[in-house]
Design a protein around this motif. Sequence first.
Motif, short mmCIF file in Angstrom:
data_model
loop_
_atom_site.label_atom_id
_atom_site.label_comp_id
_atom_site.label_asym_id
_atom_site.label_seq_id
_atom_site.Cartn_x
_atom_site.Cartn_y
_atom_site.Cartn_z
N UNK A 196 77.92 65.65 21.21
CA UNK A 196 77.24 64.71 22.10
C UNK A 196 77.04 63.36 21.40
N UNK A 197 76.56 63.43 20.14
CA UNK A 197 76.27 62.22 19.38
C UNK A 197 77.56 61.47 19.00
N UNK A 198 78.56 62.21 18.52
CA UNK A 198 79.84 61.59 18.16
C UNK A 198 80.47 60.91 19.38
N UNK A 199 80.47 61.61 20.51
CA UNK A 199 81.05 61.05 21.72
C UNK A 199 80.32 59.78 22.13
N UNK A 200 78.98 59.82 22.09
CA UNK A 200 78.17 58.66 22.44
C UNK A 200 78.47 57.50 21.50
N UNK A 201 78.64 57.82 20.20
CA UNK A 201 78.91 56.80 19.20
C UNK A 201 80.30 56.17 19.39
N UNK A 206 84.74 49.48 20.17
CA UNK A 206 85.82 48.81 20.93
C UNK A 206 87.07 49.68 20.98
N UNK A 207 87.69 49.76 22.13
CA UNK A 207 88.95 50.49 22.29
C UNK A 207 88.80 51.96 22.64
N UNK A 208 87.58 52.51 22.56
CA UNK A 208 87.36 53.92 22.87
C UNK A 208 86.92 54.06 24.33
N UNK A 209 87.52 55.02 25.00
CA UNK A 209 87.13 55.36 26.36
C UNK A 209 86.90 56.86 26.43
N UNK A 210 86.36 57.33 27.56
CA UNK A 210 86.08 58.75 27.74
C UNK A 210 87.38 59.48 28.05
#
Length: 295
Positions: A196-201, A206-210
Amino acid sequence: MASFTAVFLSSAFAACFAEVCTIPLDTAKVRLQLQKKTPPLSPAAAAGAGWAAGGGTLATIICIAREEGVAALWKGVVPGLHRQFLYGGLRIGLYEPVKAFFVGGAVVGDVSLLSKILAALTTGVLAIVVANPTDLVKVRLQADGKANTVKRSYSGALNAYSTIIRQEGIGALWTGLGPNVARNAIINAAELASYDQFKQMFLKLPGFTDNVFTHLLAGLGAGFLAVCIGSPVDVVKSRMMGDSTYRSTFDCFTKTLKNDGPGAFYKGFIANFCRIGSWNVIMFLTLEQVRRFFL
């Protein structure tokens, strides 16, 4: 908002799929964790012992396949699926509602790491109390071919459940519950809270999407933390479930420390990381896709 049943089933499916893919690594991990210091074996004796004496993950997998057949690597898959259906479905399915409880309402925006850890610890404990019998049977089936463990010769998962109840009493199904609660609460917190924390971080960078790449990186990070933190209690849990001579969690811990040294608590670390790291990647990738498609 999706119903709990839908969330539970999607979580259970993702956990079961990851289990099938990674259980050979888990079998190797259990065998390595059950190894105790013994006098050196001759090459011939080691070859016939059913495990790779002093060997690593790959050597153990090859030795099990050669001595017991490839199917032995999937020993415990049936109770493993029982476990993941119950444990995986409950611990993951309850995580969001329990997290909402700790933050005092619906989860909106960023949640503190402490709330995530508390939620994951809670769901890990609740889930493993229900699923402990499936974990016990899985470990016993995986350990059954090892040379220096008791040969129980269960014909399968259902036979193992009934034999344990008949010979040892129904309470024996909760053997190792203490270290199992500790292990699963800790690992669940390391996996779910850190994912959860890594994904939120990552999503703030920049450049990261879900997307799949973000899920992959978050899953690897969660798996690594889970193994580093959870290995000692995982070893104690495996030894207590595989060998009924230990009187308690403390007895198992002190005997392991005295007889095998501190390094014993990280026996099977590579196998454990291969297992938990790959398990987390497969599970979270599957879960994200299943939830996106169905929920």
